[in-house]
Design a protein around this motif. Sequence first.
Motif, short mmCIF file in Angstrom:
data_model
loop_
_atom_site.label_atom_id
_atom_site.label_comp_id
_atom_site.label_asym_id
_atom_site.label_seq_id
_atom_site.Cartn_x
_atom_site.Cartn_y
_atom_site.Cartn_z
N ILE A 1 0.87 -1.18 0.00
CA ILE A 1 0.00 0.00 0.00
C ILE A 1 0.90 1.23 0.00
N PRO A 2 0.78 2.11 -1.00
CA PRO A 2 1.69 3.26 -1.07
C PRO A 2 1.45 4.28 0.04
N GLU A 3 2.51 4.97 0.40
CA GLU A 3 2.38 6.05 1.36
C GLU A 3 1.48 7.14 0.77
N GLY A 4 0.79 7.85 1.64
CA GLY A 4 -0.12 8.88 1.19
C GLY A 4 -1.53 8.40 0.96
N LEU A 5 -1.77 7.11 1.13
CA LEU A 5 -3.10 6.53 0.95
C LEU A 5 -3.47 5.81 2.24
N SER A 6 -4.55 6.25 2.88
CA SER A 6 -4.94 5.64 4.15
C SER A 6 -5.43 4.22 3.93
N SER A 7 -5.35 3.41 4.97
CA SER A 7 -5.80 2.02 4.87
C SER A 7 -7.29 1.93 4.60
N ALA A 8 -8.07 2.82 5.21
CA ALA A 8 -9.52 2.81 5.01
C ALA A 8 -9.87 3.16 3.57
N ALA B 1 -7.77 2.68 0.97
CA ALA B 1 -7.18 1.68 0.09
C ALA B 1 -7.98 0.39 0.05
N ALA B 2 -8.53 -0.02 1.20
CA ALA B 2 -9.17 -1.34 1.28
C ALA B 2 -10.22 -1.57 0.19
N PRO B 3 -11.22 -0.68 0.02
CA PRO B 3 -12.24 -0.95 -1.00
C PRO B 3 -11.72 -0.91 -2.43
N MET B 4 -10.56 -0.31 -2.62
CA MET B 4 -9.99 -0.26 -3.97
C MET B 4 -9.46 -1.62 -4.41
N LEU B 5 -9.15 -2.50 -3.45
CA LEU B 5 -8.50 -3.77 -3.77
C LEU B 5 -9.40 -4.72 -4.54
N CYS B 6 -10.72 -4.51 -4.45
CA CYS B 6 -11.66 -5.24 -5.30
C CYS B 6 -12.56 -4.25 -6.03
N GLY B 7 -13.34 -3.48 -5.26
CA GLY B 7 -14.28 -2.56 -5.89
C GLY B 7 -13.60 -1.57 -6.83
N MET C 1 -14.72 8.52 -10.21
CA MET C 1 -13.50 9.18 -9.78
C MET C 1 -12.29 8.78 -10.62
N PHE C 2 -12.17 7.48 -10.93
CA PHE C 2 -11.03 7.03 -11.71
C PHE C 2 -11.10 7.54 -13.15
N ALA C 3 -12.29 7.54 -13.74
CA ALA C 3 -12.42 8.03 -15.12
C ALA C 3 -11.98 9.49 -15.22
N LYS C 4 -12.37 10.29 -14.22
CA LYS C 4 -11.94 11.70 -14.21
C LYS C 4 -10.44 11.80 -13.97
N ALA C 5 -9.92 11.01 -13.04
CA ALA C 5 -8.49 11.07 -12.73
C ALA C 5 -7.64 10.63 -13.93
N MET C 6 -8.20 9.76 -14.77
CA MET C 6 -7.48 9.28 -15.95
C MET C 6 -7.60 10.23 -17.14
N GLY C 7 -8.38 11.30 -16.96
CA GLY C 7 -8.43 12.36 -17.97
C GLY C 7 -9.52 12.27 -19.00
N MET D 1 -3.19 1.30 -9.90
CA MET D 1 -4.38 2.03 -9.44
C MET D 1 -4.14 2.69 -8.09
N LEU D 2 -3.52 1.96 -7.15
CA LEU D 2 -3.26 2.53 -5.82
C LEU D 2 -2.33 3.73 -5.92
N GLN D 3 -1.34 3.65 -6.79
CA GLN D 3 -0.43 4.78 -6.95
C GLN D 3 -1.14 5.97 -7.58
N LEU D 4 -2.02 5.71 -8.55
CA LEU D 4 -2.82 6.80 -9.12
C LEU D 4 -3.66 7.46 -8.04
N ALA D 5 -4.29 6.65 -7.18
CA ALA D 5 -5.11 7.20 -6.11
C ALA D 5 -4.29 8.04 -5.15
N ALA D 6 -3.07 7.57 -4.83
CA ALA D 6 -2.20 8.34 -3.95
C ALA D 6 -1.75 9.64 -4.60
N ASP D 7 -1.36 9.56 -5.88
CA ASP D 7 -0.86 10.74 -6.59
C ASP D 7 -1.95 11.78 -6.80
N LYS D 8 -3.16 11.31 -7.12
CA LYS D 8 -4.26 12.23 -7.42
C LYS D 8 -5.09 12.56 -6.17
#
Length: 368
Positions: free
Chosen positions: A152-159, A161-167, A200-206, A315-322
Amino acid sequence: MADIKFEGWLGHNPESANGKMEWGSFEPKKWTEDDIDIEISHCGICGSDIHVLRSGWFPTNYPCCVGHEIVGKAVRVGSNVKHVKIGDRVGVGAQARTCQQPDCPECSSGYPTYCARLMVNTYDCQFPNNEGKSYGGYANYNRTNQQFVVQIPEGLSSADAAPMLCGGVTVYSPLRRNGCGPGKTVGIVGVGGLGHFGVMFAKAMGADKVVGISRKNAKRDDVLKLGADEYIATDEDKDWEKTHKRSLDLIISTISSANMPLTKYLTLLKRGGEFVQVGAADGGAFPDVNIFTLLTSGAKISGSSTGAPWEIKEMLQLAADKKIKTWVEERPLKEANQAIIDMEEGKARYRYVLVNENFGKHDAATKL
């Protein structure tokens, strides 16, 4: 390290899906030097958990401990594991092991979640070589093969990150595979636990335009806050399929209903557009489609499973970066029975995460 005791919420029959899981001990898979033991701090609640608890897709091998959005601390690491060390904050999604053979078309190409030779899910499956049964994350510890364990990358809380691992990765994977980014218009059908990630991901991906699609107007304000450019309420917006005809390059459908208006959804696609189904109803039911809708538009219908480990890490890194913030409500692990009832009743906005009272108290957005 001292011996640890594996305990969790166990379903013993289909009634367990109605908030009747029982806390108890279980025997994890046999330890191998390819395994990692995780002290679980957080575990997301996924709709799949409820389907499996009630034997909705296939007969469940009870007792079953569900939960496949697991985050926690590695407390035991096999000697063959090179990418994780003791003390690292790690996560496990919906899969635990595939065949991993070099001649496997799926495993060798980076898409092990489609492996046809061996698929061990994070719970309610048997590991090969008589290693035992898989148990999930509504528990204090998880033991699993290293294959699907990610940092799990730094900058992303465990709460978060958890739902991202499947959902999260269930929608990220088809978005990425279909080129979501500048120049694309994307629709997300069903703005719930999966769908809110899709927006959220579609917007983050541009993506140039993201459209949230749901039955009622009740979620309109939420979906626009998530970043959607437009919203369609299919039960309330008159002639929506005509107003928005041929406006989308890609539709990701997260709903699991055999009654969804599929043919109308397909009219929203541009020529050659693709409709990707990720939600699965009990029994695998899917609506009929008018074939002329496909023939006259060149539209495609496909399905998508959850994502590969490299996609999860990306995906987790994108979430942390964005700085993507999951819309999540934390629930104590001791309230798991009530939480799955509330989830089934649609009360989550938009994801529940179980927090282990013993291990999740001091979580931060860095390593545990």
